[in-house]
Design a protein around this motif. Structure first.
Motif, PDB file in Angstrom:
ATOM      1  N   UNK A   1      10.037 -12.101 -24.381  1.00  0.00           N
ATOM      2  CA  UNK A   1       9.285 -10.845 -24.418  1.00  0.00           C
ATOM      3  C   UNK A   1       7.895 -11.043 -23.824  1.00  0.00           C
ATOM      4  N   UNK A   2       7.292 -12.192 -24.102  1.00  0.00           N
ATOM      5  CA  UNK A   2       5.961 -12.448 -23.548  1.00  0.00           C
ATOM      6  C   UNK A   2       6.019 -12.602 -22.027  1.00  0.00           C
TER       7      UNK A   2
ATOM      8  N   UNK B   1       5.762 -20.381 -29.183  1.00  0.00           N
ATOM      9  CA  UNK B   1       6.861 -19.572 -29.713  1.00  0.00           C
ATOM     10  C   UNK B   1       7.765 -20.450 -30.569  1.00  0.00           C
ATOM     11  N   UNK B   2       8.589 -19.815 -31.398  1.00  0.00           N
ATOM     12  CA  UNK B   2       9.544 -20.583 -32.186  1.00  0.00           C
ATOM     13  C   UNK B   2      10.972 -20.110 -31.922  1.00  0.00           C
ATOM     14  N   UNK B   3      11.082 -19.080 -31.071  1.00  0.00           N
ATOM     15  CA  UNK B   3      12.400 -18.567 -30.731  1.00  0.00           C
ATOM     16  C   UNK B   3      12.397 -18.157 -29.259  1.00  0.00           C
ATOM     17  N   UNK B   4      13.468 -18.466 -28.543  1.00  0.00           N
ATOM     18  CA  UNK B   4      13.530 -18.125 -27.113  1.00  0.00           C
ATOM     19  C   UNK B   4      13.216 -16.650 -26.842  1.00  0.00           C
TER      20      UNK B   4
ATOM     21  N   UNK C   1       5.311 -10.745 -16.386  1.00  0.00           N
ATOM     22  CA  UNK C   1       5.851 -10.452 -15.057  1.00  0.00           C
ATOM     23  C   UNK C   1       5.597  -8.990 -14.714  1.00  0.00           C
ATOM     24  N   UNK C   2       5.784  -8.117 -15.705  1.00  0.00           N
ATOM     25  CA  UNK C   2       5.601  -6.697 -15.421  1.00  0.00           C
ATOM     26  C   UNK C   2       4.144  -6.391 -15.090  1.00  0.00           C
ATOM     27  N   UNK C   3       3.239  -7.192 -15.632  1.00  0.00           N
ATOM     28  CA  UNK C   3       1.810  -6.961 -15.366  1.00  0.00           C
ATOM     29  C   UNK C   3       1.282  -7.857 -14.243  1.00  0.00           C
ATOM     30  N   UNK C   4       2.213  -8.619 -13.650  1.00  0.00           N
ATOM     31  CA  UNK C   4       1.801  -9.500 -12.561  1.00  0.00           C
ATOM     32  C   UNK C   4       0.823 -10.586 -12.985  1.00  0.00           C
ATOM     33  N   UNK C   5       0.968 -11.063 -14.201  1.00  0.00           N
ATOM     34  CA  UNK C   5       0.052 -12.095 -14.682  1.00  0.00           C
ATOM     35  C   UNK C   5       0.664 -13.466 -14.394  1.00  0.00           C
ATOM     36  N   UNK C   6      -0.053 -14.263 -13.638  1.00  0.00           N
ATOM     37  CA  UNK C   6       0.495 -15.577 -13.314  1.00  0.00           C
ATOM     38  C   UNK C   6      -0.333 -16.689 -13.948  1.00  0.00           C
ATOM     39  N   UNK C   7      -1.524 -16.339 -14.376  1.00  0.00           N
ATOM     40  CA  UNK C   7      -2.368 -17.346 -14.994  1.00  0.00           C
ATOM     41  C   UNK C   7      -2.097 -17.338 -16.506  1.00  0.00           C
ATOM     42  N   UNK C   8      -1.600 -18.472 -17.030  1.00  0.00           N
ATOM     43  CA  UNK C   8      -1.171 -18.490 -18.423  1.00  0.00           C
ATOM     44  C   UNK C   8      -2.237 -19.002 -19.376  1.00  0.00           C
TER      45      UNK C   8
ATOM     46  N   UNK D   1      22.767 -10.681 -25.638  1.00  0.00           N
ATOM     47  CA  UNK D   1      23.054  -9.398 -26.285  1.00  0.00           C
ATOM     48  C   UNK D   1      21.767  -8.766 -26.780  1.00  0.00           C
ATOM     49  N   UNK D   2      20.892  -9.602 -27.338  1.00  0.00           N
ATOM     50  CA  UNK D   2      19.666  -9.072 -27.916  1.00  0.00           C
ATOM     51  C   UNK D   2      18.725  -8.504 -26.841  1.00  0.00           C
TER      52      UNK D   2
END
Lengths: 378, 493
Positions: free
Chosen positions: A352-353, A344-347, A358-365, A271-272
């Motif tokens: 959001x991260x 993170x402490x919440x799913x 994904x939107x910026x096509x970043x695959x290297x974390x 929902x969120x």
């Protein structure tokens, strides 16, 4: 009623199993027996029993006026195993265990304890009568029985309420205290496992039973949704944290009953992130113990909570810590890993991260380590 | 082979020879697990087995391209590319899994023959222990095992004796304690992804390389770490082991002490195996419940601390399970409240009134002191939950709930230290000192040369103190020499 006949009502009891075997030593023999015209009533009763399970109606346990009626249960299992639809099997397990639970409520304590011993080899002992227990501290006075904790753990992890966690029980010298109604749940829960996970070697079925199988198969189409579950857009879906992904998969597969905590966490999360209430209802529409009105009520409740501090409506999704103590975090239990989880402490924070990545096509974390603070270690 | 590689090989060969002697001279010290024919064994060898994977693919123009030569071999050094054809597609491992032994003699003969770096067996019993795939092994049950490892205890002494080195070959920054998230020296460097450009910069990551406009990325090399052991960290691990054994496994869960097997791991901790057939068939979910129980996680304070007629009550010590432990757990928590980093409102209130709070909790019938003003039912419940979590035993969780785990063979030698994996009774544990009591070798001396670089901390073996060292050549009694050679901080001279 003598204890013997009484036990026959419980298909998992030693008496019921022995009596079944007396008439038919294995499933092949049962199939042959069912082929006889005088036994048609057994097939009819079994079919009715499966149909009740399929349609969420209560199963009526036979009165066992006639000993042969113990064969109704294995026949019902034959029908379901032949069809091999996991959702039907889950409904059968649910319905059979519910009826046993209800039936057990009418039995004497000693009968229930004996049934545990003879059926599952569980050690259950009485804590004595009310007067004997009067001397005990107030917290434990209300427990009428104790069970070996290893027996308790065969079933308790299937229940998700906090009071079923061993850490919240009174445990002493290998025993844990339980109340009588909790024992009933353990017994019916064990029976549920037997149906869910026990596999039968299906013999060649007689004509009349095959017809019953076909009728149930036709009925399934109207009662178990065959359509594909609601699809979340692939891109959004791939930003799910491992915990939500697992709950989501479990929910739409319809094989598993999600715990209350899991349903809450999944619903609040979906929902969120902007899924409509209708769509969230559909995600939950597959569980074996579903109750549409209840689902809608709960989803609406989660969606509509107003808060003084937040502008957004609805409950905030469950945090990592609570998911971890409820065995809902696959990273915590070591079955999977994602580097983002440590930050993170919440799913929701994960989502959001990751959605941004994904939107910026970043695959290297590797940037997490530099830009973010570690919040937890696994 | 370079001189250094040559020396490494000589050192490895020497250790292996010593292990070989140990197994041939002390076959009785090896504790063979019961139902040995149902156990999977895993061996960590001294040498790496490598295999160059032969792959056939197509290049952009559709022509068939072959990479890899399919050769395989052994090496004492980790292999990163095929020694034969330079292909990077090589599988390298020093583990041999899915081994099986029919009998004790069978196992002992093999130990003498291969004298491995380390040897493990499954806690599980299998129908086909040597099957490669888990589902083909036919799991029949498993002992309930616990691993208490100083590694998981986050101890202060690690800051003194553990060290790290940045893996970036051009950096090599070293430090003590836990490695940082990113290297303080080369951590903010960025690299151009175009191999033909290869520009390196530092600071903020530019979107594209200023020279060739290709994408850029951070490259984190990670760290090599060196973990040391000292009597302090092993002491804390022992404390947790004792609590797990006494309080949880025997008192609460009621296991007979003759069904609990206890041993020193040969390195940083202790293992406990519960060998009671009653637990063998417990599945992973049931084992997670046991993990949570002994760690005190998931405990609900609202179940135990309740408000009655305006007074908050706490269960007395004679209540079974965690409820009866809360008072003691809270005493310990409040005594150490200064190390608690949470920011709840009750932290300061508790700190201010800690003496009275502790005194009241220590009474024969514990009481939540009303003098700790401003702390109500909810807060006491929260404090109880935090206290229970801290009071629980620290164990390596997955070891217990993974029903396919392998665990070190008791009586074998741990190749990380050269110490024996020593079986202990509960009484032994009180006085056990690994640096005296787990020594495998005692005859003679060896000449070793310590590595240069970060200081190698001092250590005590057989009551004799050695070090600290950095770069020296020394003649050491064999027990101390085997320890430093196994730890990889020195080479044979």
């Amino acid at each position: 009623m003598s204890s013997f006949v009484q036990q026959l009502k419980y298909p998992f009891s030693q008496e019921a199993r022995h009596t079944s075997q007396k008439y038919a030593r294995d499933l092949g023999a049962l199939a042959d027996l069912l082929d006889l015209p005088e036994n048609l009533y057994l097939i009819e009763a079994a079919e009715k029993r499966v149909y009740s399970a399929l349609t969420y109606e209560e199963i009526e346990l036979p009165n066992i006026r006639d000993e042969k009626e113990v064969l109704i249960y294995p026949t019902a299992r034959l029908i379901v195993e032949e069809i091999a639809n996991p959702q039907l099997r889950a409904r059968q397990a649910e319905a059979e265990s519910k009826s046993v639970n209800k039936q057990l409520a009418n039995e004497a304590d000693q009968f229930a304890m004996d049934l545990c011993k003879s059926s599952f080899s569980w050690d259950v002992e009485s804590m004595g009568g009310l007067t004997e227990r009067a001397q005990l501290p107030i917290q434990i006075k209300t427990y009428d029985m104790k069970i070996r904790f290893v027996n308790f753990l065969e079933v308790a992890p299937d229940f998700h309420a906090e009071e079923w966690k061993l850490v919240n029980r009174y445990v002493d010298n290998g025993w844990t205290l339980i109340r009588r109604r909790e024992l009933n749940r353990l017994i019916s829960g064990r029976f549920k496992q037997i149906i869910q996970f026990g596999r039968l070697d299906i013999p060649r079925l007689p004509q009349r039973l095959t017809e019953a199988v076909q009728r149930i198969e036709t009925e399934i189409k109207g009662h178990i949704r065959q359509s594909e579950p609601f699809k979340i857009d692939g891109q959004i879906n791939s930003a799910f944290p491992p915990c939500i992904q697992k709950m989501y998969d479990d929910s739409v597969s319809g094989h598993v009953n999600l715990s209350h905590v899991a349903r809450f966490a999944l619903a609040a999360f979906l929902l969120r992130i902007g899924m409509s209430e209708d769509d969230v209802n559909k995600v939950f529409g597959h569980s074996p113990d579903k109750d549409n009105r209840l689902i809608e009520y709960q989803v609406e409740h989660i969606a509509s909570k107003r808060s003084m501090t937040s502008e957004v409506q609805g409950y905030f999704p469950t945090g990592c810590k609570k998911l971890q103590t409820n065995n809902l975090c696959p990273v915590y239990s070591g079955t999977t890993h994602d580097p983002l989880c440590e930050y993170i402490l919440n799913p929701l924070g994960f989502y959001s991260t990751r959605a941004w990545e994904i939107s910026k096509n970043i695959t290297n974390h590797s940037w997490y380590a530099q830009k973010k603070d570690k919040k937890q270690f696994f | 082979m370079s001189v250094q590689n040559q020396e490494k090989t000589t050192t490895t060969m020497k250790l292996r020879l010593l292990f070989h002697e140990y197994y041939s001279e002390n076959p009785k010290s090896v504790d063979v697990p019961n139902q040995i024919h149902t156990r999977e064994f895993a061996i960590q060898a001294w040498e790496y087995n490598w295999r160059c994977r032969e792959q056939i693919g197509r290049d952009e123009s559709g022509n068939e391209v072959r990479t890899g030569c399919g050769k395989s071999g052994k090496s004492f050094q980790p292999v990163i590319k095929c020694p034969n054809c330079d292909s990077k597609a090589v599988s390298v491992t020093n583990w041999i899994r899915h081994e099986g032994y029919k009998s004790r003699d069978n196992l002992l003969r093999n130990l003498v023959k291969i004298a491995p770096h380390s040897v493990y067996h499954s806690a599980a019993f299998y129908g086909f222990p040597t099957a490669i795939k888990m589902h083909e092994k036919e799991w029949m049950g498993a002992e309930l095992v616990f691993d208490i490892d100083a590694d998981h205890l986050d101890l202060k002494c690690a800051n003194d004796h553990d060290s790290w080195r940045c893996k970036n070959p051009t950096c090599g920054k070293t430090g003590t304690g836990k490695p940082p998230e990113i290297c303080p020296v080369c951590g903010d460097a960025w690299y151009c992804d175009n191999p033909n450009c290869g520009k390196i910069g530092s600071g903020n990551l530019p979107k594209t390389c200023p020279d060739c406009k290709t994408k850029t990325s951070r490259k984190l090399y990670g760290f090599n770490t060196r973990k040391w052991i000292c009597s302090k960290c092993l002491g804390v691990a022992r404390k947790h082991t004792i609590k797990l054994y006494d309080e949880f496994l025997t008192d609460d869960l009621g296991f007979d002490s003759d069904k609990i097997q206890l041993n020193y791991s040969g390195h940083r901790g202790y293992h406990i195996r519960v060998r009671d057939p009653k637990v063998y068939t417990l599945d992973s979910n049931a084992r997670i419940e046991i993990v949570h129980y002994v760690m005190g996680s998931g405990f609900r304070g609202s179940k135990a601390i309740i408000s009655q007629r305006g007074t908050n009550t706490i269960p007395s010590r004679d209540i079974p399970g965690w409820s009866g432990k809360i008072a003691d757990a809270m005493v310990e928590f409040i005594q150490n409240i200064d190390t608690y980093t949470g920011r709840e409102k009750w932290v300061k209130l508790l700190k201010d009134e800690r003496v009275i709070a502790i005194n009241m909790l220590q009474r024969p019938r514990p009481v939540l002191s009303p003098k700790v003003k401003g702390v109500g039912e909810k807060s006491w419940q929260e404090i109880a939950e935090k206290s229970v979590e801290r009071f629980g035993s620290e164990i390596d969780r997955p070891v217990t709930h993974d029903i396919h785990r392998v665990i070190r063979l008791i009586g074998s030698i741990n190749g990380k230290t050269g110490f024996t994996v020593t079986e202990l009774t509960r009484d032994d544990l009180d006085t056990f000192n690994p640096f005296n009591d787990a020594i495998a070798f005692n005859k003679g001396t060896l000449n070793v040369r310590f590595h240069k670089g970060p200081k190698i901390p001092s250590f005590v073996i057989n009551d004799e103190k050695y070090g600290p060292f950095s770069g020296e050549s020394v003649e050491l009694p064999i027990a101390a020499a085997v320890f430093v050679l196994s730890k990889g901080v020195a080479l044979l001279e």
